[in-house]
Design an enzyme around this catalytic site. Structure first.
Site, PDB file in Angstrom:
ATOM      1  CG  ASP A   1      -2.122   0.940   1.023  1.00 33.56           C
ATOM      2  OD1 ASP A   1      -3.237   0.431   0.811  1.00 33.56           O
ATOM      3  OD2 ASP A   1      -1.915   2.170   1.027  1.00 33.56           O
ATOM      4  CB  ILE A   2       0.378   4.574  -1.488  1.00 38.10           C
ATOM      5  CG1 ILE A   2       1.331   5.699  -1.907  1.00 38.10           C
ATOM      6  CG2 ILE A   2      -0.899   5.126  -0.879  1.00 38.10           C
ATOM      7  CD1 ILE A   2       1.713   5.630  -3.356  1.00 38.10           C
TER       8      ILE A   2
ATOM      9  CE1 TYR B   1     -15.400   3.548  -9.029  1.00 35.46           C
ATOM     10  CE2 TYR B   1     -13.040   3.469  -8.654  1.00 35.46           C
ATOM     11  CZ  TYR B   1     -14.311   2.978  -8.420  1.00 35.46           C
ATOM     12  OH  TYR B   1     -14.483   1.906  -7.567  1.00 35.46           O
TER      13      TYR B   1
HETATM   14  C1  AKB Z   1     -17.476   4.838  -5.291  1.00 35.02           C
HETATM   15  O1  AKB Z   1     -18.430   5.380  -4.739  1.00 35.02           O
HETATM   16  O2  AKB Z   1     -16.704   5.401  -6.065  1.00 35.02           O
HETATM   17  C2  AKB Z   1     -17.248   3.369  -5.034  1.00 35.02           C
HETATM   18  C3  AKB Z   1     -17.950   2.576  -6.070  1.00 35.02           C
HETATM   19  C4  AKB Z   1     -19.411   2.580  -6.164  1.00 35.02           C
HETATM   20  O3  AKB Z   1     -17.285   1.901  -6.844  1.00 35.02           O
HETATM   21  N1  AKB Z   1     -17.722   3.036  -3.703  1.00 35.02           N
END
Ligand code: AKB
Length: 361
Positions: free
Chosen positions: A41-42, A160
């Site tokens: 881990d970082i 993400y």
């Molecule tokens: C987030 O909220 O970014 C994470 C997910 C839903 O992948 N908990």
């Protein structure tokens, strides 16, 4: 002394929320003769989880020298790659998120392929994907959609989500097509397995940097006696599950016979409450809880782009996934008893928990 390297399971992002839960599960297997557990881990691991590992490295998964060192020291047979910047944090530094979430995943997949070449057997690789991989085009479509399966609406609205989708494709490539034209290629160096997790609620840790955080934040704030301003509308609805269910799903998928698996990436989910459903259960348990709603339009748009319900039939069919809790059962049997102890408070529903609805075993 022989030069036999110890067989090991590698966990990245070990000091994160899922790392806490997973290391407990892997330590139990270690205690009965399972492989060594190596954590990276970082950040420094706290003592409680450091004690559950054979070796803990503080370092960056983008650091090739660190990964080379691991390659020399251990015969890594399994990887749980948990390190990631979550959805909210990634929107403030999208290029950094790409470097960590995709670059780091590529580094770990390369390490896995090199390990497979070195010790001659396939490396099982767990990749926690997310409902963030989905992008519902608008609320009308979200409300009209039935349970969303793994092949639908995969047009994420966040960096993400893009990173998680990229990680899934990279994993599939390393599993089935790696170095397709190379004369010295090895077939199937990586056995890549992934779950698109919903929001996860832990009684032991409070999340940070996620957009589904409003669920766990609300509960922990009420137990701590802290007013909570929810950053989404009361009607906001996405799938959630408890952390024990998430750990059980990840380890169950990793233990499943490869012949049973018809895909690399699976949905799982337990319940799909609205933010108001959460607030009602929290107020029931903590009548003095101060909860109000003040939507953050940016974060609200992220939650609105995620499906309300996911179809987890493939996971149920292929590797026997089934949720442990209903929403009420998660509160009564897991969240409230542990959180009440953690904050030294009594809930108004204590004692009413016996016989809470639990899914059939
Ligand atoms: C987030 O909220 O970014 C994470 C997910 C839903 O992948 N908990």
């Amino acid at each position: 002394m022989g030069h036999q390297r110890a067989s090991a399971v590698l966990v990245t992002g070990a000091s994160g929320e899922m790392g806490h839960g997973l290391l407990g599960s892997l330590a139990a297997e270690r205690a009965v003769g399972g492989p060594a557990v190596i954590a990276v881990d970082i950040r420094e691991l706290d003592a409680s989880i450091r004690a559950k590992c054979d070796h803990a490295f503080v370092g960056d998964i983008c650091d090739h020298a660190l990964l080379e060192r691991l390659l020399a020291m251990y015969e890594i047979t399994e990887i749980y790659h948990l390190a990631a910047l979550l959805s909210t944090r990634s929107e403030f530094a999208p290029e950094t998120a790409h470097q960590v979430n995709v670059g780091g995943t590529l580094n770990l997949l390369h390490l896995a392929a090199e390990q497979a070449r070195s010790h001659g057997s396939t490396v099982r690789f767990f990749f926690p994907s997310s409902i963030a991989a989905y992008g519902m085009p608008d609320l009308k479509t979200k409300h009209a959609a039935r349970a969303v399966d793994e092949s639908s609406y995969c047009e994420p609205h966040t960096m993400y989500g893009c990173n998680k989708l990229a990680g899934e494709h990279l994993g599939r490539y390393y599993s089935a097509h790696y170095r397709k034209l190379a004369k010295d290629r090895i077939a199937h160096p990586v056995d890549f397995r992934s779950i698109r997790f919903p929001g996860i609620i832990s009684a032991d840790t409070v999340p940070s940097g996620g957009t589904s955080d409003y669920g766990p934040e609300m509960i922990h704030a009420a137990a701590a006696g802290t007013p909570y301003r929810c950053f989404v509308r009361p009607d906001s609805t996405i799938p959630f599950m408890t952390m024990p269910e998430a750990i059980e799903a990840a380890t169950r998928l990793m233990r499943a016979p490869a012949a049973r698996l018809t895909r690399c990436v699976y949905n799982v989910a337990s319940f799909s409450p609205s933010a108001e459903d959460f607030a009602a259960l929290v107020r029931d348990a903590f009548p003095n809880a101060q909860i109000d709603f003040d939507p953050d339009l940016g974060r609200q748009s992220i939650v609105d782009s995620w499906p309300a319900v996911c179809d987890d039939s493939a996971a149920r069919r292929d590797w026997g996934w089934k949720p442990t809790y209903t929403l009420d059962g998660a509160f009564a049997e897991y969240l409230l008893p542990i959180i009440a102890r953690r904050y030294g408070v009594r809930t108004a529903t204590a004692g009413r928990h016996a016989g809470a609805p639990r899914l059939e075993g």
